[in-house]
Scaffold this active site. Sequence first.
Site, PDB file in Angstrom:
ATOM      1  N   ASP A  96       0.680  -1.177   0.064  1.00  5.38           N
ATOM      2  CA  ASP A  96       0.070   0.003  -0.165  1.00  5.38           C
ATOM      3  C   ASP A  96       0.783   1.329  -0.190  1.00  5.38           C
ATOM      4  O   ASP A  96       1.764   1.330   0.949  1.00  5.38           O
ATOM      5  CB  ASP A  96      -0.935   0.132   1.148  1.00  5.38           C
ATOM      6  CG  ASP A  96      -1.745  -1.207   1.298  1.00  5.38           C
ATOM      7  OD1 ASP A  96      -2.803  -1.258   0.520  1.00  5.38           O
ATOM      8  OD2 ASP A  96      -1.433  -2.099   1.930  1.00  5.38           O
ATOM      9  N   THR A 136      -0.537  -9.162 -11.198  1.00  5.81           N
ATOM     10  CA  THR A 136      -1.702  -9.141 -10.258  1.00  5.81           C
ATOM     11  C   THR A 136      -2.442  -8.043 -10.698  1.00  5.81           C
ATOM     12  O   THR A 136      -2.368  -7.260 -11.387  1.00  5.81           O
ATOM     13  CB  THR A 136      -1.529  -9.007  -8.783  1.00  5.81           C
ATOM     14  OG1 THR A 136      -0.932  -7.744  -8.821  1.00  5.81           O
ATOM     15  CG2 THR A 136      -0.500  -9.790  -8.273  1.00  5.81           C
ATOM     16  N   GLU A 169      -0.807  -4.845 -10.205  1.00  4.07           N
ATOM     17  CA  GLU A 169      -0.107  -4.385 -11.539  1.00  4.07           C
ATOM     18  C   GLU A 169      -0.944  -4.003 -12.403  1.00  4.07           C
ATOM     19  O   GLU A 169      -0.475  -2.787 -13.275  1.00  4.07           O
ATOM     20  CB  GLU A 169       1.017  -5.442 -11.485  1.00  4.07           C
ATOM     21  CG  GLU A 169       1.861  -5.095 -12.710  1.00  4.07           C
ATOM     22  CD  GLU A 169       3.029  -5.959 -12.811  1.00  4.07           C
ATOM     23  OE1 GLU A 169       3.073  -7.120 -12.107  1.00  4.07           O
ATOM     24  OE2 GLU A 169       4.037  -5.658 -13.505  1.00  4.07           O
TER      25      GLU A 169
HETATM   26  C1  LIG Z   1      -2.143  -3.124  -2.623  1.00  4.66           C
HETATM   27  S1  LIG Z   1      -2.358  -4.741  -1.895  1.00  4.66           S
HETATM   28  C2  LIG Z   1      -1.212  -5.848  -2.783  1.00  4.66           C
HETATM   29  C3  LIG Z   1      -1.593  -7.442  -2.635  1.00  4.66           C
HETATM   30  C4  LIG Z   1      -0.683  -8.275  -3.737  1.00  4.66           C
HETATM   31  N1  LIG Z   1       0.617  -8.139  -3.420  1.00  4.66           N
HETATM   32  C5  LIG Z   1      -0.905  -8.122  -4.988  1.00  4.66           C
HETATM   33  O1  LIG Z   1       0.168  -7.709  -5.780  1.00  4.66           O
HETATM   34  O2  LIG Z   1      -1.921  -8.387  -5.732  1.00  4.66           O
HETATM   35  C6  LIG Z   1      -1.255  -4.880  -0.521  1.00  4.66           C
HETATM   36  C7  LIG Z   1      -1.706  -5.823   0.569  1.00  4.66           C
HETATM   37  O3  LIG Z   1      -0.797  -5.964   1.875  1.00  4.66           O
HETATM   38  C8  LIG Z   1      -1.359  -6.032   3.106  1.00  4.66           C
HETATM   39  N2  LIG Z   1      -0.395  -5.717   3.942  1.00  4.66           N
HETATM   40  C9  LIG Z   1      -0.096  -4.398   4.094  1.00  4.66           C
HETATM   41  N3  LIG Z   1       0.558  -4.115   5.272  1.00  4.66           N
HETATM   42  C10 LIG Z   1       0.678  -5.431   5.739  1.00  4.66           C
HETATM   43  C11 LIG Z   1       1.366  -5.894   6.773  1.00  4.66           C
HETATM   44  N4  LIG Z   1       2.143  -5.127   7.643  1.00  4.66           N
HETATM   45  N5  LIG Z   1       1.323  -7.133   7.273  1.00  4.66           N
HETATM   46  C12 LIG Z   1       0.379  -8.153   6.513  1.00  4.66           C
HETATM   47  N6  LIG Z   1       0.109  -7.674   5.275  1.00  4.66           N
HETATM   48  C13 LIG Z   1      -0.101  -6.243   4.847  1.00  4.66           C
HETATM   49  C14 LIG Z   1      -2.827  -5.510   2.716  1.00  4.66           C
HETATM   50  O4  LIG Z   1      -3.733  -5.894   3.619  1.00  4.66           O
HETATM   51  C15 LIG Z   1      -2.934  -5.798   1.136  1.00  4.66           C
HETATM   52  O5  LIG Z   1      -3.892  -6.889   1.067  1.00  4.66           O
END
Ligand SMILES: C[S@@+](CC[C@H](N)C(=O)[O-])C[C@H]1O[C@@H](n2cnc3c(N)ncnc32)[C@H](O)[C@@H]1O
Length: 272
Positions: free
Chosen positions: A177, A251, A254
């Site tokens: 994020d 994904t 992306e």
């Molecule tokens: C923008 S999404 C991207 C998901 C995946 N990597 C993709 O490319 O489709 C970011 C994900 O990271 C998770 N996330 C963010 N910070 C995290 C943390 N400290 N521990 C575990 N998950 C986390 C969020 O819940 C979310 O599902």
Amino acid sequence: MESIPAVDLRSAADTEPPVGSKPAGEGDLAVASILAGPFQRRSVSFVHRDHRLGPTMQRTWDEHRKRLMIDVPRARATTSVAAGFLLDAMRDFGREAPLVVEIGSGTGDAVVFAAQAHPGTNFLAVDVYRPGLAATVAKIVQHDLTNVRLVDADAVQVLKHMLTSASVAEIWVFFADPWHKARHHKRRLVNPVFAELAASRLAQGGTLRLATDWLDYAEQMREVLDAHGSLTNPYAGGPGFAPRFKGRAMTRFEEKGLASGRAIYDLEVRRD
Ligand SMILES: C[S@@+](CC[C@H](N)C(=O)[O-])C[C@H]1O[C@@H](n2cnc3c(N)ncnc32)[C@H](O)[C@@H]1O
């Protein structure tokens, strides 16, 4: 538990329920105010969103959760990991194998793609988003994979408590994020504390891979990683970004970035 030198890890301390998380047993939507009181608060990189699953996903979740999710004891917050709880490859995967940890695995496309391509590797998917974890479980079942396990916890807590030093072959952070507003930058996952934790968990020669579609976050990541004494960027010299990681599945995030006209920045650093 070994101590990690150089960087002050108090912001990842066990007793601090993160903002955006909540004490175990509370309702689903995180309310920062309930975390006040005896606890010090720290910013986290996620928002604990609604956890409801549709009926089909709920059935899959109920059926396979016990086998695929690592049952993590909590400190206090629902996204914490109790100190002393270690990943045990034999207990959790049924075998010893090189370990890849994907942080923020979302709906599991990257980890499932990679696990299919590398059956000899153990993959640990870490996220706090229950519908994403459930979708990942469904994909693991669909592809009959035996080399993926999941953890529903804050990745900082997982790195700090579950993984011993020099135990991880690769750590992946794809499309974390971006937290655009300047006042939210402190919530970005990739900061010096994270770099120190990640570096300490990587085996010598291990790799930390990151990708983002936000240039300013990519530059921040590069700066933070460049500043770390034990991480080497093999692409330093030019802009410092790596070619697109071939092992990374496309994904939704992306795709969204590309559709909006943004470039994708890959970073890759090795543990000395
Ligand atoms: C923008 S999404 C991207 C998901 C995946 N990597 C993709 O490319 O489709 C970011 C994900 O990271 C998770 N996330 C963010 N910070 C995290 C943390 N400290 N521990 C575990 N998950 C986390 C969020 O819940 C979310 O599902």
